[in-house]
Design an enzyme around this catalytic site. Sequence first.
Site, PDB file in Angstrom:
ATOM      1  N   SER A 186      -3.456  -0.702   0.211  1.00  0.00           N
ATOM      2  CA  SER A 186      -3.458  -0.709  -1.425  1.00  0.00           C
ATOM      3  C   SER A 186      -4.901  -0.429  -2.064  1.00  0.00           C
ATOM      4  CB  SER A 186      -3.285  -2.342  -1.498  1.00  0.00           C
ATOM      5  OG  SER A 186      -1.978  -2.339  -1.427  1.00  0.00           O
ATOM      6  N   LYS A 194     -10.062  -7.010  -8.822  1.00  0.00           N
ATOM      7  CA  LYS A 194      -8.585  -7.225  -8.720  1.00  0.00           C
ATOM      8  C   LYS A 194      -8.276  -8.758  -8.914  1.00  0.00           C
ATOM      9  CE  LYS A 194      -4.789  -5.848  -5.637  1.00  0.00           C
ATOM     10  NZ  LYS A 194      -4.417  -5.122  -4.205  1.00  0.00           N
ATOM     11  N   SER A 202      -1.381  -1.376  -4.181  1.00  0.00           N
ATOM     12  CA  SER A 202      -1.352  -2.302  -5.425  1.00  0.00           C
ATOM     13  C   SER A 202      -2.527  -2.545  -6.120  1.00  0.00           C
ATOM     14  CB  SER A 202      -0.729  -3.712  -4.714  1.00  0.00           C
ATOM     15  OG  SER A 202      -1.966  -4.131  -3.870  1.00  0.00           O
TER      16      SER A 202
END
Length: 431
Positions: A136, A37, A112
Amino acid sequence: MKKLTFHPDDSVHAFITTIPEVTYGDGPLSGVTVAVKDNISTKGIETTCASKILKGYIPPYDAHVVTLLKNAGAAIVGKTNMDEFGMGTTTENSAYGPTLNPLDHQRVPGGSSGGSAAAVAAGLVDCAIGSDTGGSIRCPAAFCGIVGLKPTYGRVSRFGLIAYANSLEQIGPMARDVQTLSNLYSVIAGHDSRDATSVDKPYKHNPVSDITGLKIGVPDEFFGEGVNPNVAEVVRQAIDTLESMGATAVPCTIPSMKYALSAYYVTCTSEASSNLARFDGVRYGPAVGTLKSWHDAYSEQRKAGFGKEVRRRIILGTFSLAAGYYGRYYQKAQTARQMVRDDFERIFRDVDVIAGPTMPDIAFKLGEKSDPLQMYLSDILTVPANLAGVPALSVPCGKINSMPVGLQLIGRYFEDERIIDTAYAYEQGRA
């Protein structure tokens, strides 16, 4: 050292940055492709948090988890798209555009960590690393039909994670199956002296499918108002499957659930307003020409560099921490947070794991939820685990209209192994 070339057909826009030629060594993850990420620092590779304000930022060091992955022989092939600074549930709040759900390009992948989930679900990588502040990792895992774990708070080092809300967020693994997730988790878990919240609890466990005698708490609140009845039915069938394998379902309640979402958003925005104050837009990000005062220049740089949702949350957090409102909002949120912890502690005296839906509904269409408050409500089932710091996992348990539904499993502090075993048992039982 060995070499691997990586040229993915990224039609879902899972990546912000890809690494065409990767070197990797020997180890338990030798040659395993891993996506990271874009809020996790990678030495020599641009790390933007999907924000304009960090455009051009290249960290001079690796996050601790990245170092561990490299030492284990993993091939880190790219940085994945995300909601800017982790603020979102859809991966639409990215300065680089939205990521698409690999199962239906008209739908969101969740957020996310949507880029990480999409990269795994699309088969672009073997596994991925995400971060989970209020769901997330688990939300995109549920929406994309993969497995995602939010570890117990402190079990994975946050050194090198660009902070959004320090007391809530945790780095965790994402994969297509529980065994692969477990293999990845065994590498990244453990103590790190550079993270004051890190706990010396390494994960050295191979999942087992025997859940005879396991007591599963089924909270009424996870199946109530706001939860799609079809989702609730699919998840109840999954719990029935676990019962058929020797587990026992026990009804329970989490009364503090009604305060959890409010407590979460006051807490995370307050921490974000402090954490993001350091981003001034001077060193990185878009250049904004101004002859005004430093104060005005700073304001204009941040306005140009931060997206709408990030600005909204900074303002909310600053308001919550203001002298006249601190007691009314922030202190009350911490009281509610303790109530959530107390409820979990009470329930776990009688049960081993808690089970329910990961998300109230299946993945929604791109642009469908433009109202921020409506979007915040979709976090209702995931934020309690972050407030309490307990481990939580999402595993696919069925489909509605060809879109996956996630079964959420929540465990006691540092009993990540138990929820992983439960997910593994379910996965084997459905096979």
